[in-house]
Design an enzyme around this catalytic site. Structure first.
Site, mmCIF file in Angstrom:
data_model
loop_
_atom_site.group_PDB
_atom_site.id
_atom_site.type_symbol
_atom_site.label_atom_id
_atom_site.label_comp_id
_atom_site.label_asym_id
_atom_site.label_seq_id
_atom_site.Cartn_x
_atom_site.Cartn_y
_atom_site.Cartn_z
ATOM 1 N N ARG A 32 0.810 -1.225 0.000
ATOM 2 C CA ARG A 32 0.000 0.000 0.000
ATOM 3 C C ARG A 32 0.840 1.271 0.000
ATOM 4 O O ARG A 32 0.277 2.367 0.074
ATOM 5 C CB ARG A 32 -0.952 -0.004 1.218
ATOM 6 C CG ARG A 32 -1.899 -1.183 1.198
ATOM 7 C CD ARG A 32 -2.699 -1.334 2.481
ATOM 8 N NE ARG A 32 -3.414 -2.607 2.442
ATOM 9 C CZ ARG A 32 -2.869 -3.782 2.777
ATOM 10 N NH1 ARG A 32 -1.630 -3.839 3.229
ATOM 11 N NH2 ARG A 32 -3.565 -4.904 2.682
ATOM 12 N N HIS A 117 1.931 -14.074 9.194
ATOM 13 C CA HIS A 117 1.225 -14.333 7.927
ATOM 14 C C HIS A 117 1.798 -15.564 7.229
ATOM 15 O O HIS A 117 1.683 -15.706 6.008
ATOM 16 C CB HIS A 117 1.265 -13.106 7.020
ATOM 17 C CG HIS A 117 0.356 -12.006 7.515
ATOM 18 N ND1 HIS A 117 0.367 -10.723 7.037
ATOM 19 C CD2 HIS A 117 -0.627 -12.034 8.464
ATOM 20 C CE1 HIS A 117 -0.556 -9.995 7.659
ATOM 21 N NE2 HIS A 117 -1.158 -10.767 8.535
ATOM 22 N N THR A 198 4.949 -0.746 8.270
ATOM 23 C CA THR A 198 3.631 -1.362 8.060
ATOM 24 C C THR A 198 2.544 -0.297 8.109
ATOM 25 O O THR A 198 2.604 0.611 8.937
ATOM 26 C CB THR A 198 3.333 -2.485 9.079
ATOM 27 O OG1 THR A 198 1.955 -2.882 8.936
ATOM 28 C CG2 THR A 198 3.585 -2.069 10.517
HETATM 29 P P1 OAD Z 1 1.810 -2.190 3.429
HETATM 30 O O1 OAD Z 1 2.247 -2.135 2.011
HETATM 31 O O2 OAD Z 1 0.365 -2.095 3.717
HETATM 32 O O3 OAD Z 1 2.550 -1.051 4.241
HETATM 33 C C1 OAD Z 1 3.936 -0.796 4.088
HETATM 34 C C2 OAD Z 1 4.215 0.590 4.626
HETATM 35 O O4 OAD Z 1 5.622 0.784 4.594
HETATM 36 C C3 OAD Z 1 3.575 1.687 3.793
HETATM 37 O O5 OAD Z 1 2.748 2.511 4.613
HETATM 38 C C4 OAD Z 1 4.778 2.466 3.236
HETATM 39 O O6 OAD Z 1 4.541 3.864 3.174
HETATM 40 C C5 OAD Z 1 5.863 2.132 4.228
HETATM 41 N N1 OAD Z 1 7.224 2.205 3.653
HETATM 42 C C6 OAD Z 1 7.676 1.637 2.505
HETATM 43 N N2 OAD Z 1 8.988 1.889 2.327
HETATM 44 C C7 OAD Z 1 9.376 2.681 3.374
HETATM 45 C C8 OAD Z 1 10.616 3.302 3.771
HETATM 46 N N3 OAD Z 1 11.741 3.159 3.042
HETATM 47 N N4 OAD Z 1 10.635 4.047 4.917
HETATM 48 C C9 OAD Z 1 9.507 4.186 5.666
HETATM 49 N N5 OAD Z 1 8.319 3.599 5.342
HETATM 50 C C10 OAD Z 1 8.254 2.870 4.229
HETATM 51 O O7 OAD Z 1 2.454 -3.529 4.028
HETATM 52 P P2 OAD Z 1 1.991 -4.333 5.342
HETATM 53 O O8 OAD Z 1 1.504 -3.404 6.384
HETATM 54 O O9 OAD Z 1 3.106 -5.241 5.662
HETATM 55 O O10 OAD Z 1 -0.719 -9.863 3.573
HETATM 56 O O11 OAD Z 1 0.764 -5.157 4.770
HETATM 57 C C11 OAD Z 1 0.091 -6.053 5.612
HETATM 58 C C12 OAD Z 1 -0.367 -7.243 4.830
HETATM 59 O O12 OAD Z 1 -1.151 -6.830 3.714
HETATM 60 C C13 OAD Z 1 0.757 -8.061 4.204
HETATM 61 O O13 OAD Z 1 1.341 -8.976 5.108
HETATM 62 C C14 OAD Z 1 0.083 -8.756 3.071
HETATM 63 C C15 OAD Z 1 -0.832 -7.667 2.575
HETATM 64 O O14 OAD Z 1 -2.000 -8.072 2.003
HETATM 65 C C16 OAD Z 1 -0.478 -11.087 3.082
HETATM 66 O O15 OAD Z 1 0.387 -11.329 2.296
HETATM 67 C C17 OAD Z 1 -1.379 -12.128 3.602
#
Ligand code: OAD
Length: 253
Positions: A32, A117, A198
């Protein structure tokens, strides 16, 4: 970052909750975030990790996962994985709860990794429930046209005719019981919960910070985008690279 470093230096039971954002620093897209898998124009994005869609059309998962999951040797642990290993080595970090399925914490040398997960390290047949390990799946893929054929011309099948699914928790499935139970204990006992990379949009994982707060622990959030928990965080930061380099600078022996 000073208040976070000071709090960690005084902590006796810190725990990390990590998400896909920490692996963007290794070249793996998140879901996201800006440019994430779900924000792209890929119409199948929300179906990739959905059990009903997997059973209807497993090629959606296998096509999307060929680079993300079956090409993982092309990626190495990044600065946050290494920084958390440093915090474990000095005895500050007592556990890592991860939503990630890339196994990079383990490859960075971390132990006590709670994969809420699940993980692709085991694949199970949807028909007979036979399990095989990741290396065997890679062998099957190699023997059937390699990664390029995956999801296009080839879907890993069991001898019984069923389809192999990774033991990753898809939407519509329950979290792995043991891992989730351990995560609850870790989050409840944490004096500091480091919430790293996250969006905190997916429950029940996103409910874990609440357990820390209710037990009197403190949250520190490092995430590029705001989260619903920012108002409960002692401090929030937006750059995981800075977090990792500050940890290395202060705690590496
Ligand atoms: P998300 O993609 O929802 O969130 C990742 C967050 O990391 C985002 O808000 C980005 O802005 C932030 N981010 C990325 N790179 C960054 C950086 N260099 N510095 C600071 N922030 C950064 O990922 P999750 O919360 O892990 O489920 O998503 C939760 C679950 O949704 C996952 O485990 C997956 C997905 O559907 C399954 O695979 C079952």
């Amino acid at each position: 970052m000073k208040s976070l470093i000071n709090a960690l230096a005084a902590s006796s039971h810190a725990v990390a909750l990590t998400g896909a954002g920490i692996s963007t620093l290794c070249g793996i897209p998140d879901f996201r975030g800006a440019g994430g898998l779900y924000s792209s124009s890929n119409v199948d994005a929300e179906r990739i990790f959905d059990i009903a869609w997997f059973d209807r059309d497993p090629s959606i998962y296998y096509r999307a996962a060929k680079k993300l999951v079956y090409n993982l040797h092309a990626f190495s642990p990044g600065p946050v994985h290494k920084a958390l290993k440093v915090l474990q080595d000095v005895g500050i970090l007592k556990g890592i709860i991860t939503q990630n399925i890339d196994m990079l914490h383990q490859r960075a040398g971390s132990n006590d990794v709670c994969e809420i997960h699940g993980s692709p390290i085991v694949h199970s047949c949807r028909k007979c429930a036979r399990s095989i390990d990741f290396d065997r799946i890679l062998q099957l893929i190699d023997a059937n046209g390699g990664i390029e054929a995956l999801g296009e011309k080839y879907i890993p099948h069991c001898e019984c005719g069923g389809i192999f699914k990774p033991d990753i928790t898809f939407f519509g499935e329950a979290l792995p019981e043991q891992a989730y139970r351990s995560a609850i204990v870790l989050a409840s006992r944490a004096d500091i919960l480091l919430v790293l990379g996250t969006s905190l949009r997916v429950f029940p994982a996103a409910g874990l910070p609440d357990l820390t707060l209710k037990s009197g622990g403190k949250l520190f959030i490092v995430n590029a985008q705001p989260t619903d928990f920012d108002i409960y965080s002692e401090s929030t930061y937006d750059d995981l690279s800075v977090f990792a380099s500050e940890i290395e600078a202060h705690f590496r022996c």
